[in-house]
Design a protein around this motif. Structure first.
Motif, PDB file in Angstrom:
ATOM      1  N   ALA A  23     127.026  17.602 107.604  1.00 26.57           N
ATOM      2  CA  ALA A  23     128.229  16.832 107.548  1.00 26.57           C
ATOM      3  C   ALA A  23     127.751  15.044 107.523  1.00 26.57           C
ATOM      4  O   ALA A  23     128.083  14.189 106.839  1.00 26.57           O
ATOM      5  N   PRO A  33     133.762  14.119 105.973  1.00 29.42           N
ATOM      6  CA  PRO A  33     134.527  15.267 105.822  1.00 29.42           C
ATOM      7  C   PRO A  33     135.780  15.265 106.620  1.00 29.42           C
ATOM      8  O   PRO A  33     135.790  14.851 107.981  1.00 29.42           O
ATOM      9  N   LEU A  62     133.624  14.590 112.302  1.00 26.46           N
ATOM     10  CA  LEU A  62     134.480  14.678 111.312  1.00 26.46           C
ATOM     11  C   LEU A  62     136.034  14.048 111.273  1.00 26.46           C
ATOM     12  O   LEU A  62     136.148  13.640 112.477  1.00 26.46           O
ATOM     13  N   VAL A 275     133.151  21.244 105.913  1.00 28.08           N
ATOM     14  CA  VAL A 275     131.976  20.383 105.505  1.00 28.08           C
ATOM     15  C   VAL A 275     131.818  20.833 104.033  1.00 28.08           C
ATOM     16  O   VAL A 275     131.438  20.046 102.944  1.00 28.08           O
TER      17      VAL A 275
END
Ligand code: NDP
Length: 289
Positions: A23, A33, A62, A275
């Protein structure tokens, strides 16, 4: 014999750390992501699952959003929410928390998700890819079981894996993933005659039944690996699996606990699939793996 207890919580942390690196590599290229979770209605268990999923995304840095929609939403309204997320470039993974209220057709809803954002792996395109051997998005719970087995060093090839349960979200994809790793696979259902005869022949036994303490020590081969997918409340309100932990731990070689076994892995694999979706959609990073 007392079984080695597989620590799903610790393994899930390792998996999340590995996926955080991927990520971070995307973020370094300007892509964060992003995952969207849709929940329809007020089911308390679903709300807890959704909160855990959103929290896991946040912990890895994220982007995530969750849409809480009313229980009486029409299918057309829900499909239009999904379409908006399909077209949102910040969102790479879309998940609709199941079960849905009865007036909504879950199959239609899942098919409306862009298969490239289907991080649950439930879209027919991804199910088909799983059957033929290589899907970018294995469904999170069976995927988590595979990673648990791999990280624990349990041999799969040539072993007899017996799965109790044939749901589309656990039993069937579990069977396929084990088959792809060259296990000899048996699937048992509520119609199976003499269930214990099959379970006692398992080197790897996966219980995905939804009945508290259903698999008992006398149903397990000495030294077998027993994976408990079940999440149930017993009569005292305590969280228990499908496996009777006390009796099975005296017979099995390896055993996952509930809680702290498969559950944390499911969430870790959702993060992994998100991801991976971002990698694929952006064209950066590995395509599969
Ligand atoms: P389903 O209810 O969809 O499927 C249960 C399966 O068990 C069915 O295939 C059913 O057979 C089979 N079954 C029921 N009774 C028997 C019996 N007496 N003998 C043999 N098989 C039987 O459940 P799910 O697959 O969705 O979930 C299973 C469990 O896993 C639940 O406790 C659920 O909460 C948990 N779960 C946990 C997750 C996690 O992250 N740890 C994620 C998803 C689920 P038939 O098809 O013939 O009816």
């Amino acid at each position: 014999m007392t079984a080695h207890i597989i620590d799903g919580k610790t393994i899930a942390q390792q998996v999340r750390a590995e996926w955080k690196l991927r990520a971070d590599a995307l973020k370094a290229r300007g892509i964060t992501p992003g995952m969207a979770v849709i929940i329809v209605g007020n089911d308390p268990a679903s709300k807890v699952y959704v909160a855990n999923k959103v929290k896991a995304c946040a912990e890895l840095g994220l982007y995530s959003i969750h849409r809480e929609l009313p229980a009486d939403i029409t299918e057309a309204q829900l499909l239009s929410e999904i379409e908006a997320l399909n077209n949102d470039p910040k969102i790479h993974g879309i998940l609709v928390q199941l079960p849905l209220p009865k007036h909504l057709d879950a199959n239609q809803v899942i098919e409306a998700i862009n298969p490239d954002k289907d991080v649950d792996g439930f879209h027919q395109k991804n199910v088909g890819a799983l059957v033929t051997g290589e899907t970018p998005f294995p469904s999170c719970t069976p995927y988590g079981v595979m990673v648990l087995l791999e990280k624990t060093g349990i041999a799969i090839e040539g072993r007899h894996a017996v799965i109790v349960g044939r749901s589309n979200i656990v039993g069937k994809p579990m069977a396929l993933l084990l088959l792809h790793k060259n296990a000899t696979v048996t699937i048992c259902t509520s119609k199976t005659v003499d269930l214990a005869k099959h379970t006692r022949d398992a080197d790897i036994l996966v219980a995905a039944v939804g009945r508290a303490n259903f698999i008992t020590g006398d149903m397990v081969k000495p030294g077998a690996t027993v994976i408990d997918v079940g999440i149930n409340r017993n009569s005292d309100g305590k969280l228990v699996g499908d496996v009777d932990f006390a009796s099975v731990k005296e017979v099995a070689g390896y055993l996952t606990p509930v809680p702290g076994g498969v559950g944390p892995m499911t969430i870790a694999m959702l993060v992994a699939n998100t991801v991976r979706a971002a990698e694929r959609l952006s064209g950066f990073g590995k395509q599969i793996g």
